[in-house]
Design a protein around this motif. Sequence first.
Motif, PDB file in Angstrom:
ATOM      1  N   GLY A 227       0.819  -1.213   0.000  1.00  0.00           N
ATOM      2  CA  GLY A 227       0.000   0.000   0.000  1.00  0.00           C
ATOM      3  C   GLY A 227       0.851   1.261   0.000  1.00  0.00           C
ATOM      4  O   GLY A 227       0.536   2.242  -0.691  1.00  0.00           O
ATOM      5  N   ARG A 228       1.927   1.218   0.753  1.00  0.00           N
ATOM      6  CA  ARG A 228       2.829   2.377   0.800  1.00  0.00           C
ATOM      7  C   ARG A 228       3.503   2.589  -0.552  1.00  0.00           C
ATOM      8  O   ARG A 228       3.694   3.727  -0.996  1.00  0.00           O
ATOM      9  CB  ARG A 228       3.877   2.136   1.896  1.00  0.00           C
ATOM     10  N   SER A 229       3.869   1.494  -1.225  1.00  0.00           N
ATOM     11  CA  SER A 229       4.498   1.598  -2.546  1.00  0.00           C
ATOM     12  C   SER A 229       3.602   2.339  -3.524  1.00  0.00           C
ATOM     13  O   SER A 229       4.062   3.203  -4.286  1.00  0.00           O
ATOM     14  CB  SER A 229       4.824   0.205  -3.088  1.00  0.00           C
ATOM     15  N   PHE A 230       2.318   1.995  -3.503  1.00  0.00           N
ATOM     16  CA  PHE A 230       1.389   2.651  -4.425  1.00  0.00           C
ATOM     17  C   PHE A 230       1.320   4.153  -4.176  1.00  0.00           C
ATOM     18  O   PHE A 230       1.399   4.954  -5.111  1.00  0.00           O
ATOM     19  CB  PHE A 230       0.000   2.029  -4.300  1.00  0.00           C
ATOM     20  N   THR A 231       1.193   4.545  -2.922  1.00  0.00           N
ATOM     21  CA  THR A 231       0.982   5.964  -2.632  1.00  0.00           C
ATOM     22  C   THR A 231       2.214   6.818  -2.932  1.00  0.00           C
ATOM     23  O   THR A 231       2.090   7.899  -3.505  1.00  0.00           O
ATOM     24  CB  THR A 231       0.562   6.152  -1.163  1.00  0.00           C
ATOM     25  N   VAL A 232       3.407   6.340  -2.557  1.00  0.00           N
ATOM     26  CA  VAL A 232       4.596   7.169  -2.810  1.00  0.00           C
ATOM     27  C   VAL A 232       4.904   7.220  -4.299  1.00  0.00           C
ATOM     28  O   VAL A 232       5.386   8.244  -4.810  1.00  0.00           O
ATOM     29  CB  VAL A 232       5.813   6.678  -2.011  1.00  0.00           C
ATOM     30  N   CYS A 233       4.608   6.137  -5.049  1.00  0.00           N
ATOM     31  CA  CYS A 233       4.853   6.162  -6.486  1.00  0.00           C
ATOM     32  C   CYS A 233       3.832   7.030  -7.209  1.00  0.00           C
ATOM     33  O   CYS A 233       4.137   7.623  -8.251  1.00  0.00           O
ATOM     34  CB  CYS A 233       4.849   4.743  -7.046  1.00  0.00           C
ATOM     35  N   LEU A 234       2.621   7.115  -6.675  1.00  0.00           N
ATOM     36  CA  LEU A 234       1.620   8.025  -7.231  1.00  0.00           C
ATOM     37  C   LEU A 234       2.135   9.464  -7.184  1.00  0.00           C
ATOM     38  O   LEU A 234       1.997  10.222  -8.150  1.00  0.00           O
ATOM     39  CB  LEU A 234       0.323   7.898  -6.438  1.00  0.00           C
ATOM     40  N   MET A 235       2.737   9.839  -6.053  1.00  0.00           N
ATOM     41  CA  MET A 235       3.290  11.194  -5.923  1.00  0.00           C
ATOM     42  C   MET A 235       4.558  11.359  -6.761  1.00  0.00           C
ATOM     43  O   MET A 235       4.747  12.356  -7.453  1.00  0.00           O
ATOM     44  CB  MET A 235       3.603  11.483  -4.456  1.00  0.00           C
ATOM     45  N   GLY A 236       5.434  10.358  -6.691  1.00  0.00           N
ATOM     46  CA  GLY A 236       6.730  10.472  -7.361  1.00  0.00           C
ATOM     47  C   GLY A 236       6.662  10.382  -8.867  1.00  0.00           C
ATOM     48  O   GLY A 236       7.638  10.722  -9.550  1.00  0.00           O
ATOM     49  N   ALA A 237       5.532   9.921  -9.421  1.00  0.00           N
ATOM     50  CA  ALA A 237       5.416   9.776 -10.874  1.00  0.00           C
ATOM     51  C   ALA A 237       5.510  11.105 -11.602  1.00  0.00           C
ATOM     52  O   ALA A 237       5.808  11.131 -12.797  1.00  0.00           O
ATOM     53  CB  ALA A 237       4.093   9.094 -11.220  1.00  0.00           C
ATOM     54  N   ALA A 238       5.277  12.193 -10.910  1.00  0.00           N
ATOM     55  CA  ALA A 238       5.281  13.509 -11.568  1.00  0.00           C
ATOM     56  C   ALA A 238       6.617  13.801 -12.231  1.00  0.00           C
ATOM     57  O   ALA A 238       6.664  14.312 -13.355  1.00  0.00           O
ATOM     58  CB  ALA A 238       4.937  14.599 -10.551  1.00  0.00           C
ATOM     59  N   LEU A 239       7.712  13.455 -11.564  1.00  0.00           N
ATOM     60  CA  LEU A 239       9.028  13.830 -12.081  1.00  0.00           C
ATOM     61  C   LEU A 239       9.340  13.121 -13.399  1.00  0.00           C
ATOM     62  O   LEU A 239       9.675  13.764 -14.398  1.00  0.00           O
ATOM     63  CB  LEU A 239      10.106  13.519 -11.033  1.00  0.00           C
ATOM     64  N   LEU A 240       9.225  11.792 -13.414  1.00  0.00           N
ATOM     65  CA  LEU A 240       9.589  11.053 -14.624  1.00  0.00           C
ATOM     66  C   LEU A 240       8.603  11.296 -15.766  1.00  0.00           C
ATOM     67  O   LEU A 240       8.997  11.420 -16.925  1.00  0.00           O
ATOM     68  CB  LEU A 240       9.656   9.558 -14.310  1.00  0.00           C
ATOM     69  N   SER A 241       7.316  11.369 -15.461  1.00  0.00           N
ATOM     70  CA  SER A 241       6.331  11.531 -16.529  1.00  0.00           C
ATOM     71  C   SER A 241       6.366  12.921 -17.160  1.00  0.00           C
ATOM     72  O   SER A 241       6.041  13.075 -18.337  1.00  0.00           O
ATOM     73  CB  SER A 241       4.924  11.238 -15.994  1.00  0.00           C
ATOM     74  N   ALA A 375       5.203  23.760 -14.004  1.00  0.00           N
ATOM     75  CA  ALA A 375       5.805  24.242 -12.761  1.00  0.00           C
ATOM     76  C   ALA A 375       4.846  24.095 -11.587  1.00  0.00           C
ATOM     77  O   ALA A 375       5.240  23.669 -10.491  1.00  0.00           O
ATOM     78  CB  ALA A 375       6.235  25.696 -12.919  1.00  0.00           C
ATOM     79  N   GLU A 376       3.581  24.456 -11.793  1.00  0.00           N
ATOM     80  CA  GLU A 376       2.608  24.358 -10.709  1.00  0.00           C
ATOM     81  C   GLU A 376       2.381  22.912 -10.282  1.00  0.00           C
ATOM     82  O   GLU A 376       2.264  22.602  -9.099  1.00  0.00           O
ATOM     83  CB  GLU A 376       1.276  24.990 -11.134  1.00  0.00           C
ATOM     84  N   VAL A 377       2.339  22.009 -11.259  1.00  0.00           N
ATOM     85  CA  VAL A 377       2.123  20.601 -10.947  1.00  0.00           C
ATOM     86  C   VAL A 377       3.283  20.041 -10.135  1.00  0.00           C
ATOM     87  O   VAL A 377       3.097  19.257  -9.192  1.00  0.00           O
ATOM     88  CB  VAL A 377       1.923  19.793 -12.243  1.00  0.00           C
ATOM     89  N   LEU A 378       4.495  20.423 -10.475  1.00  0.00           N
ATOM     90  CA  LEU A 378       5.662  19.950  -9.721  1.00  0.00           C
ATOM     91  C   LEU A 378       5.595  20.407  -8.268  1.00  0.00           C
ATOM     92  O   LEU A 378       6.002  19.669  -7.350  1.00  0.00           O
ATOM     93  CB  LEU A 378       6.958  20.446 -10.372  1.00  0.00           C
ATOM     94  N   LEU A 379       5.074  21.599  -8.028  1.00  0.00           N
ATOM     95  CA  LEU A 379       4.923  22.080  -6.654  1.00  0.00           C
ATOM     96  C   LEU A 379       3.893  21.247  -5.891  1.00  0.00           C
ATOM     97  O   LEU A 379       4.090  20.920  -4.710  1.00  0.00           O
ATOM     98  CB  LEU A 379       4.525  23.558  -6.643  1.00  0.00           C
ATOM     99  N   TRP A 380       2.785  20.904  -6.561  1.00  0.00           N
ATOM    100  CA  TRP A 380       1.780  20.057  -5.915  1.00  0.00           C
ATOM    101  C   TRP A 380       2.363  18.683  -5.586  1.00  0.00           C
ATOM    102  O   TRP A 380       2.117  18.119  -4.514  1.00  0.00           O
ATOM    103  CB  TRP A 380       0.563  19.907  -6.823  1.00  0.00           C
ATOM    104  N   ALA A 381       3.145  18.129  -6.513  1.00  0.00           N
ATOM    105  CA  ALA A 381       3.770  16.833  -6.262  1.00  0.00           C
ATOM    106  C   ALA A 381       4.763  16.911  -5.112  1.00  0.00           C
ATOM    107  O   ALA A 381       4.866  15.984  -4.296  1.00  0.00           O
ATOM    108  CB  ALA A 381       4.465  16.330  -7.529  1.00  0.00           C
TER     109      ALA A 381
END
Length: 544
Positions: A227-241, A375-381
Amino acid sequence: MKDDSAFAPFRHATFRELWLGTTVSNTGSLIQGVAAAWTMTAISTADHVALVQTASFLPVALLALPAGALADIHDRRKVQMAALTLSLVGAALMTLVSLLGMITPWVLLGFCFLVGCGGALAAPARGASVAEQVPKQLVPQAVGLNNISYNLARSVGPAVGGLIVAAVGATAAFAANVFSYIPMLVSLQRWKRPAEVSRLPPEGLLRSISIGVRYVAHMQPVRRTIGRSFTVCLMGAALLSLMPLIARDLLGGTARSYGLLLGCFGIGAVSGIFVLHPLRARLGNENTVRLCCLVQALCLAVLSLSRSTALDIAVLLPAGMAWMVLTTTLGVAVQLSVPRWVAGRAIAMSSAATSLGVAVGAWLWGLMAKETGVAEVLLWAAAGMALSPLMGMFLRVAEGTASPEPDDRPMADPEVRLGIGGSSGPVSIELQYRVPQRSAEDFYGLMREIQLSRTRNGAYDWSLSRNIADPELWSERFTCPTWDDYLRLRGRRTLEDSRLQQRALQMHVGLEPIKVQRWLDRPSASLQWREERADSSGAMGQPM
């Protein structure tokens, strides 16, 4: 090289050859990824650019459970070879379509998905086979090196991909990926994996998936870690995508700039191997994950404000290191918390959670970037990653340090006088204990632990009863779908499972051993009918 060093697994030839083949294959996949993402920037909008990541990772989320089951019930070498052949065919078709000038956004996404399907089917078998290539004490280092393989490829592949796209075009990059699968297929062909001999027929695919899901559902540390893997990867996906858009919109760069940024992220990830084990040893898995999330948050915030390529390069190095340590720690925590018989399915569910988080996150961040800007999306992430350590209060990462040891001691065969086959069932098992009333509370607590053990290993409808007329008499009962499933359950026990059963044996009093009875719940189909008898054939060892 020390036996416990980060690079000790390379002393084992099979692991070394497969690792090198995997690295080449990963490099080709990342070359293709750069070409696909940059092609998409030329033919479509931001939401479709982010969907390249979604198409590549979504197969892992969709196919993880079947792939994990295949890895556990079939030869893991052959599973990998078949899956990688599928990826090779998909990559070849993508190259042909690009050569003919027929690439459209949805065609490109479709081929990315097809190539990703092959990788998704191979991943659990590759992860679960690590324990067959190195000694068990080197499994954490081997898992870390496998993650490094991808990140080493990330440090080279994107830069090479960017150069190929800029110099020759996307078609050549797609073709490079086709040839990258050959070394891995050759290494798998050379691996002389010992054949596993079982007294039982292979488990059915759907039954295998069900058992794997049940195991994780009844294993709280693993369930929480996934469960933790899913949530942190949901947030971290912003950078690579969104990295292609960072290169194009925030830095005003080209495909070469995008490859450079991905390469720096990969270099940082590779360097993570030098801090992974010291961090886990000093901080533990949970605190290591929290630290990495905070580093990621800081890097995302800086990237949202930066318009300098040099600054972005400097920030992506620690971002890559933190991401590698984060994902590897979560993966190792799962792999070291499950026994070998279910390792493929557990790894698959962990990969599914990670990939689903990345796929959904990439889609959501892409939609937001289209509406509000990169830029705004990266701040939210960044804000999401900064708050994610709070999840440790209810989704704490498992702190496993070694995989559960199987109990390989032979058990007495159950006494069978009824004409039944492997598919006969359901089969119910009843164990009768005699426990002093003064120990009733302790015995009840122990049986709750045994319940988790039984249900993890495949039992259904577990119950515990106490005799009203004779309070010292307790009855434990559970069901297996077929006789073969019951025999598999007996063979799945770990040393910890056996210790629990031994404690129950020690609480049993009286001159007679624990009484074990096995019942065929639907006897009409049996070839012969004889009166069911009490069976205590296993009472001297494990009475099951």
